[in-house]
Each structure stands twice: as C-alpha cells, then as structure tokens.
Design a protein around this motif. Structure first.
Motif, PDB file in Angstrom:
ATOM      1  N   LEU A 135      45.557  38.076  29.164  1.00 32.14           N
ATOM      2  CA  LEU A 135      44.199  38.109  29.616  1.00 32.14           C
ATOM      3  C   LEU A 135      43.144  38.318  28.612  1.00 32.14           C
ATOM      4  O   LEU A 135      43.270  39.306  27.775  1.00 32.14           O
ATOM      5  N   GLU A 172      45.808  41.321  36.433  1.00 29.41           N
ATOM      6  CA  GLU A 172      46.057  39.522  36.858  1.00 29.41           C
ATOM      7  C   GLU A 172      44.550  39.022  37.166  1.00 29.41           C
ATOM      8  O   GLU A 172      43.632  39.846  37.263  1.00 29.41           O
ATOM      9  N   THR A 173      44.547  37.663  36.975  1.00 30.08           N
ATOM     10  CA  THR A 173      43.152  37.070  37.309  1.00 30.08           C
ATOM     11  C   THR A 173      42.830  37.204  38.562  1.00 30.08           C
ATOM     12  O   THR A 173      43.747  37.416  39.335  1.00 30.08           O
TER      13      THR A 173
END
Length: 244
Positions: free
Chosen positions: A81, A61-62
C-alpha cells in the motif's frame, strides 16, 4: 515530488496530482500512476479526503474513491500500500518506523497542525506497533516563513507557548509564520526526536534551468490571479507483496 514531468497542461502543467484543480481527470490519474510506479512499482495508492482536520486513519486495504475517509493522515503496516497526501503550500509529513514496519503520511496545514494532526498520526502509528523513539520523519516542501504573511487574527489562534519562535514581525499589523518549524516542534513533542525538513519554499522555489516554479502553490496562484492551482503528491509505503 516536484511538478516536473507529468502530462498535465495549461496553468497546472506538469506532475499535477490533485483532482479539483481544473485539470483533466485522466491526466491526474496518469500523473498519480507515474508517482506510484516511480516510488513503489506495483503498489496500490491510497489517498484520503483531506479536510484540514486532526484525524488519522489506519489503512489495511484500499477503499473505493467515494468512500475514502475524511482525514488528514493515513497510517499502515501493510506492504504494497502506498500512502499519499496532496499539498499546495501545507506541509507534507512522511513518517516511518522501519523496525516495526509502520509508515504514515500526514497533511499538516496550520489548522490541522494546531489542532493535533501530528499527535494523532504518531498515536495511530504506535497503536499498531511503532515506537516513538524509532520514528523518523521528513517535512516536505511547504510555504516558507519569508513567503507566509499572516495577520493579527491568524496569530491570535496561537498561545504564547505555541508561537514562540515561529512568528517574525513583518509589515505593520502582519507577521511571517514558520509552518515547517512549527510542525517540527510538534513532531519533537510527540516523541520524534530528529525530524528533518526539505526546507524548500513551494511559493518561490524555481528550477535552475529555466526559472519556472518547482512546486504548485495555492498562495502564489491566488496572488497571481490564476484560475486554478495544482497539487503535488507526497507518498510513502512498505515494499513487499501486495496487501490482499
């Protein structure tokens, strides 16, 4: 990406994607959006805090900008992503196992490459399902051997087995180092059988239309006495729904 396009001005005019280059932060963010939307529209760009290490991080995830890990390679199997690393003479390496849906981006300066960033990247890819025999790799634009003069102290970092074929004699007491060739060797040793190289010199390559430099280069900026140097951004990602 080259430095063509973008909104940055002055010494780093163009598609300048590195913070800390004496550039306006808003322009850097705009340039990064240009790259992201060109390569994988709608994706979330993820970049690490690069420190010339041999470390790779698996990304699911970011992350918050202030919490980004201090690593020099990022790996993911999550669609949506977009992995990115910045360079300005070091070698950007993009890797993918299409069948497994695993991609990676690595920043390979001589030190990180010598200490194991390529091996760490491939190991991280295989840990989430990639197969070494299927991994394709591309070595992006970096400083070429003809432009990369080093001294005897630099060469002493390498054993005879390490440096075979990657140092050519230069002026007295100096050598010309083949960074792309060395990174290619490390990829092959890691099981990536046929890495490809763009073979474009960040130090000297110019545009055919106006003769301006195609890439940002730390070494060139230093030799020219420029106050700052820009960075190009290399990215890779998996198409599909955005990661949650």
């Amino acid at each position: 990406m080259t430095r063509s396009g973008g909104v940055s001005q002055g010494e780093v005019a163009g598609l300048q994607c590195g913070f800390g280059a004496g550039d306006d932060d808003a322009d850097v963010r705009a340039n990064r959006r240009i790259v992201s939307e060109t390569v994988l529209p709608g994706a979330r760009l993820v970049t690490p805090y690069q420190v010339h290490s041999a470390k790779a991080a698996i990304v699911t995830e970011t992350w918050a900008w202030e919490n980004r890990p201090q690593v020099d390679a990022v790996v993911t199997d999550r669609p949506g992503l977009l992995l990115g690393i910045v360079t300005a003479d070091c070698a950007p390496v993009l890797l993918a196992d299409r069948a497994a849906g695993v991609v990676a981006a690595a920043h390979a300066g001589w030190r990180g490459a010598h200490e194991g960033v390529i091996e760490a990247t491939v190991d991280a890819m295989t840990s989430i399902g990639a197969d070494r025999s299927r991994i394709a790799a591309a070595i992006g634009p970096c400083i070429a051997q003809a432009s990369y003069e080093v001294g005897e102290d630099f060469r002493k970092n390498f054993s005879m087995a390490d440096d075979a074929g990657f140092f050519e004699s230069g002026r007295e007491g100096h050598w010309q180092f083949d960074l792309a060739g060395y990174v290619g060797k490390l990829l092959r040793q890691s099981g990536v059988s046929q890495p490809e190289s763009v073979a474009d010199d960040t130090y000297s390559a110019t545009r055919a239309d106006d003769g301006s430099f195609r890439y940002y280069s730390y070494r060139r900026a230093t030799h020219r006495g420029e106050a700052n140097y820009g960075r190009q951004l290399s990215v890779i990602g998996l198409a599909g729904p955005l990661a949650s």
